[in-house]
Scaffold this active site. Structure first.
Site, PDB file in Angstrom:
ATOM      1  N   HIS A   1      -3.536   7.190   2.249  1.00 50.56           N
ATOM      2  CA  HIS A   1      -3.890   5.873   1.706  1.00 50.56           C
ATOM      3  C   HIS A   1      -5.258   5.492   2.282  1.00 50.56           C
ATOM      4  O   HIS A   1      -5.530   5.694   3.470  1.00 50.56           O
ATOM      5  CB  HIS A   1      -2.828   4.849   2.128  1.00 50.56           C
TER       6      HIS A   1
ATOM      7  N   ASN B   1     -10.228  -0.128  -0.625  1.00 50.96           N
ATOM      8  CA  ASN B   1      -8.767  -0.104  -0.544  1.00 50.96           C
ATOM      9  C   ASN B   1      -8.181  -0.689  -1.833  1.00 50.96           C
ATOM     10  O   ASN B   1      -8.183  -1.904  -2.029  1.00 50.96           O
ATOM     11  CB  ASN B   1      -8.343  -0.922   0.682  1.00 50.96           C
TER      12      ASN B   1
ATOM     13  N   CYS C   1       0.818  -1.230   0.000  1.00 51.62           N
ATOM     14  CA  CYS C   1       0.000   0.000   0.000  1.00 51.62           C
ATOM     15  C   CYS C   1       0.842   1.266   0.000  1.00 51.62           C
ATOM     16  O   CYS C   1       0.347   2.346  -0.301  1.00 51.62           O
ATOM     17  CB  CYS C   1      -0.945   0.005   1.185  1.00 51.62           C
TER      18      CYS C   1
HETATM   19  O1  UT7 Z   1      -4.098  -1.479   3.254  1.00 50.20           O
HETATM   20  C1  UT7 Z   1      -3.158  -1.611   4.240  1.00 50.20           C
HETATM   21  C2  UT7 Z   1      -3.240  -2.852   5.024  1.00 50.20           C
HETATM   22  N1  UT7 Z   1      -4.537  -3.162   5.600  1.00 50.20           N
HETATM   23  C3  UT7 Z   1      -5.111  -2.402   6.570  1.00 50.20           C
HETATM   24  O2  UT7 Z   1      -4.658  -1.336   6.918  1.00 50.20           O
HETATM   25  C4  UT7 Z   1      -6.338  -2.986   7.217  1.00 50.20           C
HETATM   26  C5  UT7 Z   1      -6.268  -2.787   8.716  1.00 50.20           C
HETATM   27  N2  UT7 Z   1      -7.350  -3.488   9.408  1.00 50.20           N
HETATM   28  C6  UT7 Z   1      -8.626  -3.097   9.324  1.00 50.20           C
HETATM   29  O3  UT7 Z   1      -8.980  -2.177   8.609  1.00 50.20           O
HETATM   30  C7  UT7 Z   1      -9.614  -3.805  10.239  1.00 50.20           C
HETATM   31  O4  UT7 Z   1      -8.922  -4.628  11.117  1.00 50.20           O
HETATM   32  C8  UT7 Z   1     -10.711  -4.634   9.498  1.00 50.20           C
HETATM   33  C9  UT7 Z   1     -11.686  -3.717   8.772  1.00 50.20           C
HETATM   34  C10 UT7 Z   1     -10.083  -5.583   8.492  1.00 50.20           C
HETATM   35  C11 UT7 Z   1     -11.503  -5.430  10.534  1.00 50.20           C
HETATM   36  O5  UT7 Z   1     -12.082  -4.521  11.487  1.00 50.20           O
HETATM   37  P1  UT7 Z   1     -11.842  -4.689  13.070  1.00 50.20           P
HETATM   38  O6  UT7 Z   1     -12.603  -3.630  13.717  1.00 50.20           O
HETATM   39  O7  UT7 Z   1     -10.361  -4.752  13.319  1.00 50.20           O
HETATM   40  O8  UT7 Z   1     -12.504  -6.096  13.336  1.00 50.20           O
HETATM   41  P2  UT7 Z   1     -11.878  -7.375  14.075  1.00 50.20           P
HETATM   42  O9  UT7 Z   1     -11.123  -8.197  13.081  1.00 50.20           O
HETATM   43  O10 UT7 Z   1     -11.208  -6.972  15.355  1.00 50.20           O
HETATM   44  O11 UT7 Z   1     -13.218  -8.126  14.483  1.00 50.20           O
HETATM   45  C12 UT7 Z   1     -14.146  -7.564  15.403  1.00 50.20           C
HETATM   46  C13 UT7 Z   1     -15.422  -8.377  15.360  1.00 50.20           C
HETATM   47  C14 UT7 Z   1     -15.185  -9.894  15.464  1.00 50.20           C
HETATM   48  O12 UT7 Z   1     -16.294 -10.459  16.133  1.00 50.20           O
HETATM   49  P3  UT7 Z   1     -16.205 -10.868  17.691  1.00 50.20           P
HETATM   50  O13 UT7 Z   1     -15.069 -11.825  17.803  1.00 50.20           O
HETATM   51  O14 UT7 Z   1     -15.938  -9.542  18.403  1.00 50.20           O
HETATM   52  O15 UT7 Z   1     -17.539 -11.436  17.974  1.00 50.20           O
HETATM   53  C15 UT7 Z   1     -15.213 -10.343  14.029  1.00 50.20           C
HETATM   54  O16 UT7 Z   1     -15.564 -11.705  13.884  1.00 50.20           O
HETATM   55  O17 UT7 Z   1     -16.080  -8.175  14.103  1.00 50.20           O
HETATM   56  C16 UT7 Z   1     -16.263  -9.429  13.442  1.00 50.20           C
HETATM   57  N3  UT7 Z   1     -16.115  -9.193  12.015  1.00 50.20           N
HETATM   58  C17 UT7 Z   1     -17.148  -8.890  11.210  1.00 50.20           C
HETATM   59  N4  UT7 Z   1     -18.464  -8.725  11.439  1.00 50.20           N
HETATM   60  C18 UT7 Z   1     -19.237  -8.410  10.401  1.00 50.20           C
HETATM   61  C19 UT7 Z   1     -14.976  -9.224  11.284  1.00 50.20           C
HETATM   62  N5  UT7 Z   1     -15.244  -8.936  10.009  1.00 50.20           N
HETATM   63  C20 UT7 Z   1     -16.587  -8.739   9.934  1.00 50.20           C
HETATM   64  C21 UT7 Z   1     -17.456  -8.399   8.882  1.00 50.20           C
HETATM   65  N6  UT7 Z   1     -18.775  -8.247   9.155  1.00 50.20           N
HETATM   66  N7  UT7 Z   1     -17.022  -8.235   7.598  1.00 50.20           N
END
Ligand code: UT7
Length: 329
Positions: free
Chosen positions: A256, A286, A116
């Protein structure tokens, strides 16, 4: 002799026509529009559906548009650099493929892999070639068919990525504008949190790697997020400080577009109001190395000669980077 400074002389973007909305994703994985919008800021993204087309085709469209818009003849291009995390093939370089499709002959071209942060890494390379007088006109393009490595059964990452390309023309200027300063960073600690397991020399493709879905993105979202929030804010503030930029004299922040919450954290650290932040994550998601040139393309009409811009990015590697530009047209 007046010192030459490299500057952006034109920008063009290209996104495929097909839209993949949050509603569409609701039909594919266990997610919902509200979650995606509140956790990422994304409403839809573009997808290159035609399986016969790849990143080079997206890049080609962006470069063709750029050349037409800037009245640049093929014979004037001295170097073509492509930044991509989704090359058409491991080799030849996607830049070579774009060059071939454009009809360039004898013109050097190569890829930069910094995920990225690729576009800002690319700017730093183009800047050197232009400022040391080796080349007059450099085309830098970020091109990504992210959908080719996204697992659309995995809600943890399929919601954030999209396809697209953005290209800039870089030339020298003797005016008080241009690419003034660049900061580049990396830390290999990130590789375990964000990578594509198979397909390289470590794990060449086998039946097993395909069955285990190892050709898709592996992203530990929360770990990447934590690092991204800290590092993108830190490097954005650092480039402001060392160039005496303030929330008042900085005109535009071009971040970004990975997650709106990462952008918000950097914006807060920089002390900027919303109207100075370029955002198009809501409609393109993204697009990895294409996000920044796509923003510049969309905001080009609003930019004025002499405007102060800070670009910053964070991505796989980990890599992160920032640039300070004085807009030149
Ligand atoms: O481009 C450069 C590199 N990439 C990035 O910079 C991406 C950086 N990361 C992110 O943007 C975020 O981590 C994501 C958008 C990918 C995920 O968001 P998050 O707030 O970090 O979610 P998480 O992985 O901590 O998950 C939180 C909760 C979990 O449920 P529980 O365990 O709390 O019950 C996940 O299972 O959200 C759940 N979850 C979802 N729920 C609905 C994870 N993905 C989804 C989804 N829809 N798509």
């Amino acid at each position: 002799m007046t010192k030459l400074v490299a500057t952006i002389k034109g920008v063009y973007g290209y996104v495929p026509a097909d839209v993949l909305s949050n509603k569409d994703l609701e039909q594919m994985v266990d997610t919902n529009d509200e979650w995606i919008r509140s956790r990422t800021g994304i409403s839809e993204r573009r997808i290159l559906k035609d399986p016969s087309l790849a990143s080079s085709d997206l890049g080609l469209e962006a470069v063709k548009g750029l050349l037409e818009k800037t009245n640049t003849d093929l014979s004037e291009i001295d170097l073509l650099i492509c930044c991509t995390a989704t090359p058409d093939m491991l080799f030849p370089a996607t830049a070579n493929l774009i060059s071939g499709k454009l009809g360039l002959k004898d013109t050097p071209s190569f890829d930069i892999g910094a995920a990225c942060s690729g576009f800002i890494y690319g700017l730093s390379v183009a800047k050197q070639f232009v400022e040391n007088g080796a080349y007059k006109k450099v085309v830098l393009v970020g091109a990504e068919k992210m959908s080719s490595i996204v697992d659309y059964t995995d809600r943890s990452h399929c919601i954030i990525f999209g396809d697209g390309a953005g290209a800039v023309l870089i030339e020298a200027t003797e005016e008080e504008t241009g690419i003034i300063d660049i900061l580049l960073k990396s830390d290999g600690v990130g590789s375990k949190h964000l990578h594509q397991k198979a397909g390289g020399s470590l794990n060449p493709a086998t039946l097993e790697t395909v069955q285990n879905k190892e050709h898709f993105i592996h992203q530990e979202g929360a770990a990447v997020f934590k690092f991204a929030v800290t590092k993108m804010a830190e490097i954005s503030a650092q480039i402001m400080e060392r160039n005496n930029l303030t929330p008042e004299n900085l005109d535009w922040f071009v971040p970004h577009q990975a997650n709106k919450r990462i952008i918000d954290a950097a914006q807060r650290r920089m002390g900027l109001p919303d109207e100075k932040v370029m955002l198009n994550i809501q409609k393109f998601g993204n697009t990895t190395s294409a996000t920044i040139p796509l923003c510049l393309w969309e905001w080009e009409d609003k930019l004025k000669k002499g405007d102060n811009l800070v670009l910053s990015a964070f991505g796989g590697g980990f890599t992160w980077a920032a640039a300070y530009l004085k807009w030149s047209y």
